[in-house]
Design an enzyme around this catalytic site. Structure first.
Site, PDB file in Angstrom:
ATOM      1  N   ASP A   8      41.090  29.760  34.907  1.00  0.00           N
ATOM      2  CA  ASP A   8      40.899  30.519  36.139  1.00  0.00           C
ATOM      3  C   ASP A   8      39.552  31.231  36.072  1.00  0.00           C
ATOM      4  OD1 ASP A   8      42.014  31.515  38.720  1.00  0.00           O
ATOM      5  OD2 ASP A   8      41.771  33.446  37.746  1.00  0.00           O
ATOM      6  N   GLU A  10      36.982  34.375  38.140  1.00  0.00           N
ATOM      7  CA  GLU A  10      36.750  35.375  39.177  1.00  0.00           C
ATOM      8  C   GLU A  10      35.279  35.272  39.563  1.00  0.00           C
ATOM      9  OE1 GLU A  10      39.035  37.031  40.680  1.00  0.00           O
ATOM     10  OE2 GLU A  10      40.652  36.494  39.299  1.00  0.00           O
ATOM     11  N   ASP A  53      34.948  42.588  49.665  1.00  0.00           N
ATOM     12  CA  ASP A  53      36.307  42.052  49.643  1.00  0.00           C
ATOM     13  C   ASP A  53      36.642  41.470  48.270  1.00  0.00           C
ATOM     14  OD1 ASP A  53      36.704  42.785  52.249  1.00  0.00           O
ATOM     15  OD2 ASP A  53      36.235  40.812  53.082  1.00  0.00           O
ATOM     16  N   HIS A  58      39.175  41.693  42.361  1.00  0.00           N
ATOM     17  CA  HIS A  58      39.051  41.637  40.902  1.00  0.00           C
ATOM     18  C   HIS A  58      38.715  42.969  40.239  1.00  0.00           C
ATOM     19  CE1 HIS A  58      34.688  41.634  41.438  1.00  0.00           C
ATOM     20  NE2 HIS A  58      34.740  40.491  42.114  1.00  0.00           N
ATOM     21  N   HIS A 153      43.432  40.947  40.241  1.00  0.00           N
ATOM     22  CA  HIS A 153      43.336  39.575  39.774  1.00  0.00           C
ATOM     23  C   HIS A 153      42.380  39.551  38.596  1.00  0.00           C
ATOM     24  CE1 HIS A 153      45.147  37.183  43.212  1.00  0.00           C
ATOM     25  NE2 HIS A 153      45.217  38.443  43.623  1.00  0.00           N
ATOM     26  N   ASP A 158      45.563  35.698  34.999  1.00  0.00           N
ATOM     27  CA  ASP A 158      46.006  34.673  35.936  1.00  0.00           C
ATOM     28  C   ASP A 158      46.186  33.324  35.244  1.00  0.00           C
ATOM     29  OD1 ASP A 158      45.975  36.574  37.869  1.00  0.00           O
ATOM     30  OD2 ASP A 158      44.430  35.657  39.119  1.00  0.00           O
TER      31      ASP A 158
END
Length: 240
Positions: A8, A10, A53, A58, A153, A158
């Site tokens: 994963d 970010e 946003d 994160h 997140h 994740d």
């Protein structure tokens, strides 16, 4: 079974093509569907601000990332870690697009040249649960995967959650390898024969209250359709 890496990322925003960058990479290694502990977790200095946003998602501020390494300095190490593995990614197009852009900036080859394949768990979930919510959060809830410590997140967290989801999503696949053509029991197994004639299945009839409630629902359906419900038409045909 091949080595699998649940991965994963970010990012600073949603568009790699428009200059958004990877700021965190989280990888969890599976071998024979078991966690090995040979994981990878890196924060990167993206050399740009995160969109507002994205920051809400994160929580990785520019100050926190300022002293972290740039992706290009670790690109070769990442390639060696991922080499020949099957990548397990949720909504794979997003992460693959960002990673490939980072490799391109560093003058390195794209993922497809050094990994065995990429498996998208979002696509898998949509096939298994069509029409349902299939976000990582929704799948965690569906499979009872604990995400109570997930305030923001995070790529490593994740990836850990997705590893658990993937195992649940693919549980039972080994049954497809059974040789159905063979009538012989597997070596070391015991086959027990049960005489089903000794069992008498109970017949449970609906109570008067349940029958009345059911008839009420049917009457409402018949009324709302102007008497065109199929069950009424079938009843009329049966009487005729």
């Amino acid at each position: 079974m091949s080595r699998q890496i649940v991965l994963d990322t970010e990012t600073t925003g949603l568009s790699a093509e428009n200059g958004d960058r990877v700021i965190e990479l989280g990888c969890v290694e599976l071998f024979n569907r078991k966690l090995t502990g040979n994981d990878l977790h890196i924060y990167f200095n993206p050399e740009r601000e995160s969109h507002e946003d994205a920051l809400k998602v994160h929580g990785l501020t520019t100050d926190f990332l300022r002293d972290k390494p740039k992706f290009a300095t670790l690109g070769n190490d990442i390639i060696e870690y991922l080499r020949d593995a099957e990548l397990i990614i949720h909504n794979a197009a997003f992460d693959v697009g960002f990673l490939n852009k980072e490799f391109e900036r560093a003058g390195l080859p794209p993922l497809r040249t050094f990994v065995s394949e990429v498996t998208d768990t979002l696509a898998m979930a949509k096939q298994v649960y069509p029409g349902k919510r299939n976000s990582l959060d929704a799948l965690c809830d569906r499979f009872g995967v604990d995400r109570s410590n997930r305030t923001f997140h995070g790529a490593k967290l994740d990836a850990q959650l997705l590893a658990d989801v993937y195992i649940n999503l693919t549980r039972g696949q080994d049954a497809l390898l059974i040789d159905v053509a063979s009538n012989e029991p597997a070596q070391g197994t015991t086959v027990v024969t049960v005489d089903l004639s000794q069992f008498e299945l109970p017949v449970i009839l609906a109570a008067d209250q349940e029958l009345a409630a059911h008839e009420g629902v049917l009457a409402q359906l018949d009324k709302s359709s102007g008497g065109r419900t199929l069950f009424r038409q079938n009843d009329e045909k049966a009487v005729a």
